[in-house]
Scaffold this motif. Structure first.
Motif, PDB file in Angstrom:
ATOM      1  N   PRO A 417       6.374  58.933 133.819  1.00  0.00           N
ATOM      2  CA  PRO A 417       7.284  57.938 133.229  1.00  0.00           C
ATOM      3  C   PRO A 417       7.192  56.565 133.880  1.00  0.00           C
ATOM      4  O   PRO A 417       7.254  55.549 133.193  1.00  0.00           O
ATOM      5  CB  PRO A 417       8.670  58.562 133.449  1.00  0.00           C
ATOM      6  CG  PRO A 417       8.425  60.015 133.593  1.00  0.00           C
ATOM      7  CD  PRO A 417       7.092  60.142 134.251  1.00  0.00           C
ATOM      8  N   ARG A 422       6.193  57.639 129.752  1.00  0.00           N
ATOM      9  CA  ARG A 422       6.490  58.863 128.993  1.00  0.00           C
ATOM     10  C   ARG A 422       6.403  60.042 129.950  1.00  0.00           C
ATOM     11  O   ARG A 422       5.765  59.981 130.989  1.00  0.00           O
ATOM     12  CB  ARG A 422       5.487  59.068 127.862  1.00  0.00           C
ATOM     13  CG  ARG A 422       4.045  59.066 128.329  1.00  0.00           C
ATOM     14  CD  ARG A 422       3.058  59.290 127.198  1.00  0.00           C
ATOM     15  NE  ARG A 422       1.686  59.101 127.624  1.00  0.00           N
ATOM     16  CZ  ARG A 422       0.971  59.987 128.308  1.00  0.00           C
ATOM     17  NH1 ARG A 422       1.520  61.138 128.650  1.00  0.00           N
ATOM     18  NH2 ARG A 422      -0.266  59.735 128.656  1.00  0.00           N
ATOM     19  N   SER A 424       5.199  63.743 131.166  1.00  0.00           N
ATOM     20  CA  SER A 424       3.958  64.514 131.071  1.00  0.00           C
ATOM     21  C   SER A 424       4.286  65.999 131.170  1.00  0.00           C
ATOM     22  O   SER A 424       4.903  66.439 132.147  1.00  0.00           O
ATOM     23  CB  SER A 424       2.998  64.120 132.201  1.00  0.00           C
ATOM     24  OG  SER A 424       1.939  65.046 132.316  1.00  0.00           O
TER      25      SER A 424
END
Length: 585
Positions: A417, A422, A424
């Motif tokens: 992030p 994002r 994982s």
């Protein structure tokens, strides 16, 4: 049972103390391990088991993690240029002489890359990592040999496994640097030193191969990383001499003619590079590199004394739990000769490393085998009983270790992030594995079942390191800027391109990914390149965009964007956005 005040041979089963000649037999010892697998640990099969354990730990990620900035990329690129030029004396990074470290690791990397059939274009760095892999595997095997000879088969096996699983060695085994192979040379030298200081009862003079290997390891260690090996081995020898109040034992190492071996290995290249560089290597390596580290923090790598001790629970994780729990045992057995050997190996050099202002985590790696062996010896000396007389100390050790494990899992989850913006899935799975191993180790450790904790933690480390280095780290996008630039170029220009210049990003990993001819400069330099060559490529960072546009206006040319690659430059701790340009038709 450990031979308190004495030491023992796992091959003869004899404990002995050291009188004037160091060879007074005392008593037989009783084997402490009765598990069905004990015969494997005590037999030569143990070496195969440790080797397989090391391969399981180190192979994941070796071929898939891109070149790491900055040291690994610099070492590998200098070796690549050595292969390209055929000059195996001079060390260069592009046009700049690289005169900070000796030649040894470059020769090893060049040989490994040739034996592997050349670079792998999918990820060129991995062939240059092979000497580090060999060094790490060799180090754990020699650790096992030292432990089996002086501390017992079980203690040696546990110590070698703990060293293999440490986070620090796991990282160094996957990087094309000096430290993993240096560790192997230090271990070979320390094995010879131990053999000279603690001869077996009725031992004949040291076998020729032992004293030759001692001096050869010194010479190779110097050729790999300068005088570090001399400091570690030399300080240990001094402490052992003082503790015995005699130095006659050093004669077993055959100082003459043995002392000629190390210079025979290291001096020829040193003379050649001194002549080739007109003395610049001596000035830069000793004065510009080593002396600078001794008097101040170099390249912002400064830290106060005690920093290595503070980092230890992390860098030695997961074995740090057993090293911390072993401290009372080490103190009680400090007069045992095998323990004295390990302490002489650790303490004086550790104090020197703590005193030097420049600090990097891997500097203390040559001392970790001795710590691992002490932890292994403590583990097999009646430590399956409850916590003991000072439970608060054991509980504190388990608590600290648990906090480190929780934090490591959090770092693995947060990496995606923070960098990629994002979550994982691979990172989450790796973190869950870390937390599971942490919880299991803490549970058994809290109950005083330390061998069960060790078995769970060491076996679990294969899963943890495999998922972390083999899956989670390669799957990140933000840190691996250079490989993504290469992919973007190939996608837009599969037939190739002309000269390439990067403005606003000058990390050496770009050379590994994009080639030795890659140039670095500013925005104006990028504009001039496009103006002068129709098939040139300019890669321009956001901070150089204005200078680039001004240069294009001045040259009266226009540029066409081929796309933008964004990422996180971890070497500088900042985000970057790099746009690829070619001259517009």
């Amino acid at each position: 049972m450990f031979c308190s005040g004495k030491f023992r041979s796992s091959t003869t089963g004899v404990c002995w103390d050291s009188g004037a000649d160091g060879t007074i037999p005392v008593t037989d010892f009783a084997q402490t391990e009765s598990a069905p697998t004990a015969w494997l640990i005590r037999s030569p099969v143990a070496y195969a088991l440790i080797l397989l354990f090391g391969l399981a730990l180190y192979l994941p990620g070796l071929r898939t993690i891109p070149a790491v900035d900055r040291d690994e990329a610099r070492f590998a690129q200098a070796t690549r240029q050595m292969l390209q030029s055929g000059d195996y004396i001079d060390i260069r990074l592009q046009d700049e002489a690289r005169l900070k470290k000796p030649i040894g690791i470059y020769w090893l990397q060049a040989a490994a890359t040739k034996l592997a059939g050349g670079e792998d274009m999918r990820n060129p760095i991995w062939t240059y990592r092979l000497p580090s892999l060999v060094g790490a595997l060799g180090a754990i095997l020699v650790t096992l040999a030292i432990g089996r000879r002086w501390l017992g088969a079980e203690a040696g096996f546990a110590g070698a496994a703990m060293l293999a699983a440490t986070l620090l060695l796991g990282m160094e085994a996957r990087q094309a640097k000096t430290d993993a192979f240096l560790l192997l040379t230090v271990l070979v030298a320390m094995a010879g030193l131990a053999e000279a200081w603690m001869p077996a009862p009725g031992a004949a003079p040291m076998a020729r191969w032992r004293w030759i290997s001692f001096w050869a390891a010194i010479g190779i260690g110097i050729l790999v990383k300068g005088p570090i090996i001399l400091m570690v081995v030399g300080l240990a020898a001094i402490v052992l001499t003082v503790s015995d109040r005699r130095f006659s034992w050093l004669a077993r190492l055959r100082p003459w003619p043995g002392i000629l071996i190390a210079p025979a290995i290291a001096l020829p290249w040193l003379v050649a590079i001194t002549i080739s560089s007109h003395g610049a290597f001596i000035i830069q390596s000793l004065g510009g590199d080593m002396a600078a580290k001794l008097v101040g923090a170099k390249e912002s790598h400064g830290a106060p004394p005690g920093a290595y001790l503070a980092m230890f629970p992390v860098t030695f994780w997961p074995g740090s739990l057993f090293a911390l729990l072993a401290l009372p045992w080490v103190w009680r057995n400090r007069h045992d000769r095998a323990v004295t050997l390990c302490l002489a190996w650790i303490v004086p050099s550790w104090l020197v490393f703590e005193a030097v202002p420049t600090k990097l985590p891997h500097y203390v790696l040559p001392l970790y085998p001795a710590i691992a062996l002490l932890a292994g010896a403590a583990l097999f000396d009646r430590l399956t009983s409850p916590i003991g007389r000072r439970p608060w100390a054991a509980y504190a050790a388990v608590g600290l270790w648990t906090l480190v494990g929780v934090a490591l899992g959090g770092v693995v989850i947060a990496a995606a992030p923070l960098g990629d913006g994002r979550l994982s899935i691979r990172g989450i799975v790796a973190a869950l594995a870390i937390w599971a191993v942490t919880a299991g180790g803490a549970w058994f450790g809290w109950r005083g079942q330390r061998r069960q904790a060790a078995a769970l933690v060491l076996i679990g480390s294969v899963v943890v390191l495999g998922l972390t280095f083999g899956a989670a780290i390669p799957a990140l996008d933000a840190p691996w800027i250079a490989p993504r630039l290469k992919e973007a170029l190939f996608e837009k220009l599969p037939a190739g391109h002309g000269p390439l210049l990067i403005a606003g990003y000058s990390e050496p990993s770009a050379l590994i990914a994009l080639g030795t001819d890659t140039k670095f400069g500013g925005g104006a330099d990028a504009a001039q390149l496009l103006a002068g060559s129709g098939n040139a490529i300019a890669i321009v960072g956001a901070d150089q965009a204005d200078a680039f546009e001004a240069g294009l206006d001045e040259a009266k040319v226009s540029a066409e964007s081929l796309g933008t690659v964004s990422g996180f430059n971890y070497a500088k701790g900042k985000r970057v956005a790099l746009t690829l340009y070619r001259r517009a038709p």
